[in-house]
Design a protein around this motif. Structure first.
Motif, PDB file in Angstrom:
ATOM      1  N   ASP A  57       1.774   2.198 -10.524  1.00 19.89           N
ATOM      2  CA  ASP A  57       1.098   2.977  -9.551  1.00 19.89           C
ATOM      3  C   ASP A  57       0.490   4.155  -9.590  1.00 19.89           C
ATOM      4  O   ASP A  57      -0.138   4.816  -9.035  1.00 19.89           O
ATOM      5  CB  ASP A  57       1.947   3.111  -8.117  1.00 19.89           C
ATOM      6  N   TYR A  91       9.942   2.950  -6.134  1.00 22.82           N
ATOM      7  CA  TYR A  91       9.407   1.889  -5.642  1.00 22.82           C
ATOM      8  C   TYR A  91       9.927   0.953  -4.571  1.00 22.82           C
ATOM      9  O   TYR A  91      11.212   0.840  -4.604  1.00 22.82           O
ATOM     10  CB  TYR A  91       9.191   0.817  -6.796  1.00 22.82           C
ATOM     11  N   TRP A 105       9.081  -5.578  -7.636  1.00 22.07           N
ATOM     12  CA  TRP A 105       8.617  -4.238  -7.156  1.00 22.07           C
ATOM     13  C   TRP A 105       7.343  -4.736  -6.221  1.00 22.07           C
ATOM     14  O   TRP A 105       6.813  -5.733  -6.444  1.00 22.07           O
ATOM     15  CB  TRP A 105       7.933  -3.564  -8.265  1.00 22.07           C
ATOM     16  N   HIS A 112      -4.158   2.371  -8.761  1.00 20.48           N
ATOM     17  CA  HIS A 112      -2.953   1.481  -9.754  1.00 20.48           C
ATOM     18  C   HIS A 112      -3.832   1.324 -11.169  1.00 20.48           C
ATOM     19  O   HIS A 112      -4.925   1.050 -11.173  1.00 20.48           O
ATOM     20  CB  HIS A 112      -2.518   0.469  -8.763  1.00 20.48           C
ATOM     21  N   ALA A 167       4.085  -3.838  -4.929  1.00 19.99           N
ATOM     22  CA  ALA A 167       2.875  -3.131  -5.608  1.00 19.99           C
ATOM     23  C   ALA A 167       1.821  -2.717  -4.381  1.00 19.99           C
ATOM     24  O   ALA A 167       0.912  -2.114  -4.681  1.00 19.99           O
ATOM     25  CB  ALA A 167       1.969  -3.992  -6.588  1.00 19.99           C
ATOM     26  N   LYS A 225      12.593   1.740  -1.351  1.00 16.17           N
ATOM     27  CA  LYS A 225      13.004   2.697  -2.280  1.00 16.17           C
ATOM     28  C   LYS A 225      14.464   3.164  -2.335  1.00 16.17           C
ATOM     29  O   LYS A 225      15.104   4.084  -1.637  1.00 16.17           O
ATOM     30  CB  LYS A 225      12.343   4.193  -2.039  1.00 16.17           C
TER      31      LYS A 225
END
Length: 360
Positions: A271, A157, A196, A118, A198, A179
């Motif tokens: 990402d 994401y 989001w 990332h 991560a 998603k």
């Protein structure tokens, strides 16, 4: 021997098929210098986390095929801290494996688990948020995650919804959503209480083990037969992995647990999972083309990402707009940027070609 209770696990076992044809099974993206910084993705991840955690407390879990590559790229990490999984079993198994291994070393350990590939531009904020996460996870039976402040309704994401309490640096998690379609992603962004996901997690080894006992007890039972500091650890893991359930830590634990907390963070994060994300985070010329070599001539072309492995080779592009052009030793990919999510399908179809394995 380290006196710190802070540990890190870098997950580096993925293949990165959405970043094909540069990322391949033999040489996946985490071991490549994608943005031309002089350091590969896994090296940048190590550089970042080593400012907070002693090198002897940093572990890498990867596919067994990439152990030698990990050792080569991270000479600072003790060789015994680089662990190879015999099979890809998603993220629950590797999290339990490493939590067990670290708890054998230090039963008071608090660990951060983070992906190897990332991009984080705001490093100081990242380290500040991790400090808070370690403090929360060490003092409470919390499963903590960093949630990224969303900048657009992205359908690539996962999202974390949190219970809003004003004037707090962290919040209790309400839901996880994988998603979503664009319309739903737009409502998430408008609501203001979604972040989001991560995939950066922080927990005490005792807390995460308790969660596994509650929600994935069969997996715990499989792993109990291994001694994580014995000479036969590798043989034991080879024996049990075929029996272990293939499930993500998100689906297996976090979506079910009631003690998950999120720390919102604006990290300049990506990402780097697709060619479009590479385009967005790389330098561009006056025509908004991103290219990795000077031997590319473009005419009447805008918004393209152009990448060639052989930097001695000349390339001429004319009349392309918003395309991905990637030229490697044995594959040429030409694809509209808007179709970059289809690359995984291209890879599956390539396998069906004669000697298709040679191209992936």
């Amino acid at each position: 021997m380290s006196t710190s209770d802070k540990y890190c696990v870098i997950m580096a076992g993925g293949i990165g098929s959405r970043f094909w044809p540069l990322s391949t099974q033999k040489f996946p993206k985490q071991f490549q210098d994608i943005l031309g910084t002089g350091r590969t993705m896994i090296q940048q991840t190590y550089d970042r986390i080593s400012k907070l955690i002693p090198k002897e407390n940093i572990f890498v879990i990867t596919n067994k095929e990439y152990v030698d590559l990990s050792v080569e790229q991270l000479p600072e990490v003790p060789v015994e801290n680089i662990v190879g999984e015999p099979l890809l079993k998603n993220t629950a198994a590797c999290n339990l494996y490493m939590a067990n291994k670290i708890s054998e070393i230090n039963p008071n350990a608090t660990m951060v688990v983070l992906p190897a590939d990332h991009l984080i531009l705001k490093e100081n904020i990242f380290l500040e948020k991790l400090d808070l996460a370690f403090e929360l996870a060490a003092k409470n039976e919390y499963l903590v995650t960093l949630g990224i402040t969303p900048t657009r309704p992205d359908t690539g994401y996962g999202y974390i919804q949190f219970v809003d309490h004003k004037d707090s640096d962290y919040f209790k998690v309400k839901t996880f959503t994988e998603k979503p379609i664009l319309e739903i992603a737009k409502t998430f962004l408008e609501s203001g209480d979604f972040l989001w996901n991560a995939g950066i997690f922080i927990w005490n080894v005792q807390s995460i083990h308790h969660a596994f006992e509650l929600y994935l007890s069969d997996m715990v039972q499989e792993f109990t037969m291994c001694d994580y500091n014995a000479n036969n650890e590798k043989d034991c893991i080879e024996l049990i992995y075929p029996k272990v359930q293939k499930i993500s830590i998100d689906n297996g634990i976090l979506e079910k647990a009631q003690n998950v907390y999120v720390i919102p963070a604006d990290l300049g994060w990506s990402d780097l999972g697709t060619w479009t994300s590479i385009y967005e985070n790389s330098g561009k010329d006056e025509n908004l083309n991103s290219q990795n070599t000077k031997n590319i001539l473009s005419y009447r072309s805008t918004g393209n990402i152009i990448h060639q492995k052989n930097k001695q080779k000349a390339m001429v592009i004319d009349g392309l707009e918003n395309y991905i052009v990637v030229d490697t030793d044995n594959v040429l990919l030409i694809c509209p940027r808007e179709n970059d999510q289809l690359i995984k399908e291209f890879v599956l179809d390539i396998k069906n070609l004669k000697k298709g394995e040679n191209y992936i």
